[in-house]
Enzyme design. Structure first.
Site, PDB file in Angstrom:
ATOM      1  N   ASN A 153      42.265  18.582  10.337  1.00  0.00           N
ATOM      2  CA  ASN A 153      41.369  18.280   8.690  1.00  0.00           C
ATOM      3  C   ASN A 153      40.091  18.348  10.051  1.00  0.00           C
ATOM      4  OD1 ASN A 153      38.928  18.721   6.321  1.00  0.00           O
ATOM      5  ND2 ASN A 153      39.493  16.683   6.406  1.00  0.00           N
ATOM      6  N   TRP A 154      39.178  19.553  10.056  1.00  0.00           N
ATOM      7  CA  TRP A 154      37.924  19.989  10.790  1.00  0.00           C
ATOM      8  C   TRP A 154      36.767  19.199   9.747  1.00  0.00           C
ATOM      9  CZ3 TRP A 154      38.893  25.152  13.719  1.00  0.00           C
ATOM     10  CH2 TRP A 154      40.053  25.341  14.515  1.00  0.00           C
ATOM     11  N   LYS A 155      37.286  19.322   8.650  1.00  0.00           N
ATOM     12  CA  LYS A 155      35.733  18.778   8.250  1.00  0.00           C
ATOM     13  C   LYS A 155      34.849  19.735   8.114  1.00  0.00           C
ATOM     14  CE  LYS A 155      37.681  14.231   7.596  1.00  0.00           C
ATOM     15  NZ  LYS A 155      36.872  12.422   7.004  1.00  0.00           N
TER      16      LYS A 155
ATOM     17  N   HIS B 201      40.028  15.745  -1.438  1.00  0.00           N
ATOM     18  CA  HIS B 201      39.991  15.215  -0.617  1.00  0.00           C
ATOM     19  C   HIS B 201      38.622  14.044  -0.833  1.00  0.00           C
ATOM     20  CE1 HIS B 201      37.875  13.133   3.254  1.00  0.00           C
ATOM     21  NE2 HIS B 201      39.665  13.587   3.866  1.00  0.00           N
TER      22      HIS B 201
ATOM     23  N   GLU C 278      36.036  12.373   0.433  1.00  0.00           N
ATOM     24  CA  GLU C 278      34.794  12.695   0.578  1.00  0.00           C
ATOM     25  C   GLU C 278      34.161  14.216  -0.345  1.00  0.00           C
ATOM     26  OE1 GLU C 278      35.029  14.280   4.346  1.00  0.00           O
ATOM     27  OE2 GLU C 278      35.460  12.546   4.491  1.00  0.00           O
TER      28      GLU C 278
ATOM     29  N   GLU D 140      45.039   8.304   1.688  1.00  0.00           N
ATOM     30  CA  GLU D 140      44.083   8.322   2.843  1.00  0.00           C
ATOM     31  C   GLU D 140      43.224   7.005   1.774  1.00  0.00           C
ATOM     32  OE1 GLU D 140      43.089  12.337   5.282  1.00  0.00           O
ATOM     33  OE2 GLU D 140      42.220  12.769   3.271  1.00  0.00           O
TER      34      GLU D 140
ATOM     35  N   GLY E 129      36.869   7.759   8.983  1.00  0.00           N
ATOM     36  CA  GLY E 129      36.475   7.283   9.864  1.00  0.00           C
ATOM     37  C   GLY E 129      35.540   6.970  10.408  1.00  0.00           C
TER      38      GLY E 129
ATOM     39  N   SER F  26      40.963   7.784  10.072  1.00  0.00           N
ATOM     40  CA  SER F  26      41.404   6.799  11.718  1.00  0.00           C
ATOM     41  C   SER F  26      43.239   7.276  12.371  1.00  0.00           C
ATOM     42  CB  SER F  26      40.660   5.301  11.440  1.00  0.00           C
ATOM     43  OG  SER F  26      39.891   5.674  11.302  1.00  0.00           O
TER      44      SER F  26
ATOM     45  N   GLY G  83      41.697  13.832  10.856  1.00  0.00           N
ATOM     46  CA  GLY G  83      40.407  14.100  11.231  1.00  0.00           C
ATOM     47  C   GLY G  83      39.399  14.201  12.369  1.00  0.00           C
ATOM     48  N   GLY G  84      38.751  13.107  12.945  1.00  0.00           N
ATOM     49  CA  GLY G  84      38.206  13.162  13.825  1.00  0.00           C
ATOM     50  C   GLY G  84      39.136  13.586  15.221  1.00  0.00           C
TER      51      GLY G  84
HETATM   52  P1  13P Z   1      39.547  10.004  10.513  1.00  0.00           P
HETATM   53  O1  13P Z   1      40.939  10.773  10.777  1.00  0.00           O
HETATM   54  O2  13P Z   1      38.114  11.447  10.881  1.00  0.00           O
HETATM   55  O3  13P Z   1      39.750   8.847   9.983  1.00  0.00           O
HETATM   56  O4  13P Z   1      39.405  10.616   8.684  1.00  0.00           O
HETATM   57  C1  13P Z   1      40.564  11.298   7.712  1.00  0.00           C
HETATM   58  C2  13P Z   1      40.562  12.164   6.495  1.00  0.00           C
HETATM   59  O5  13P Z   1      39.259  11.838   6.526  1.00  0.00           O
HETATM   60  C3  13P Z   1      41.461  13.808   7.131  1.00  0.00           C
HETATM   61  O6  13P Z   1      40.733  13.820   5.643  1.00  0.00           O
END
Ligand code: 13P
Length: 248
Positions: free
Chosen positions: A9-11, A94, A96, A166, A172, A212, A233-234
């Protein structure tokens, strides 16, 4: 056998050229991989990425969608438009979006219907905050997120839904849930699905972990009985990290 999946997920990261470069590198390095690999990019990159991924193993996902198919909703994108691009998946729910866009379980249920009606598969995300875990309501909360989000679906529709647990406190933050915590919650999720749809549907549902996830912990996490891969994510923004997770 349920699918093993790693999704990135590149966000709100990567401009178009950076996205193209990353996508090409992932394609080049994952041609032999048996896991399903998905990248989820900002809307404006999707058409280009779908073109790049044609004829490869890599699948493309949107990070969101609107719950209506068309109309006066300035700035929104419908599942009909996403399906028209030839997309495979859409991420719905998600944390967020739940937090910053006030998305509720009932709205997410409508988005899931909108996606499935266009033959898009869904990655349905949920998970508890740190306060909720400390108050020991995390199992009940996740049950409610699942019940209100997907329990109106038929068993047939459930085959188009991938779950992603999640925990908000692990996203993050660098703080990963331990593999015991993840396995415990994933077993609970599978039990919740079983209670409504029976064990065959539950056993065939892929449940991903996100929060993470990185090369150093992915092997341990993915080896848990009820963990069928990850939503990253990251670490999905760096090709070496992402590919190492895909191969974990
Ligand atoms: P991180 O891997 O950066 O913690 O993010 C997880 C995430 O929200 C994937 O959708």
């Amino acid at each position: 056998m349920r699918k093993q999946i790693v999704a990135g997920n590149w966000k709100m990261n990567k401009n178009l050229q950076e996205g193209i470069d990353l996508c090409k590198s992932i394609i080049a390095l994952t041609s032999e991989v048996t896991r399903e690999v998905i990248i989820s990019a900002p809307y404006i990159h999707l058409a280009t990425l779908v073109d790049l991924c044609k004829g490869t193993n890599l699948k493309v996902a949107a990070q969101n969608c609107h719950h209506k198919q068309s109309g006066a909703y300035t700035g929104e994108v419908s599942t009909a438009m996403l399906a028209d691009l030839g997309l495979d998946y859409v991420i719905i729910g998600h944390s967020e979006r739940r937090a910053f866009n006030a998305e509720t379980n009932s709205l997410l249920a409508e988005k899931i219907d909108a996606a499935l009606s266009q033959n898009l598969k869904v990655i349905y995300c949920f998970g508890e905050t740190l306060e909720e875990r400390k108050s020991n309501v995390h199992f009940d909360l996740v049950r409610t997120q699942i019940t209100e989000g997907v329990f109106h679906l038929s068993a047939e529709q459930m085959t188009k839904v991938v779950f992603a647990y999640e925990p908000v406190w692990a996203i993050g933050t660098g703080e990963t849930a331990s593999s015991e915590q993840v396995q415990e919650m994933h077993a609970h999720i599978r039990q919740v699905i079983t209670s409504k749809y029976g064990s065959e549907v539950a056993q065939n549902t892929s449940i991903l972990y996100g929060g993470s996830c990185k090369p150093s912990n992915s092997t341990d996490l993915f080896s848990q009985t009820d963990v069928d891969g990850g939503l990253i994510g990251g670490a999905s923004l760096k090709v070496t990290d992402f590919v190492s997770i895909i191969k974990a």
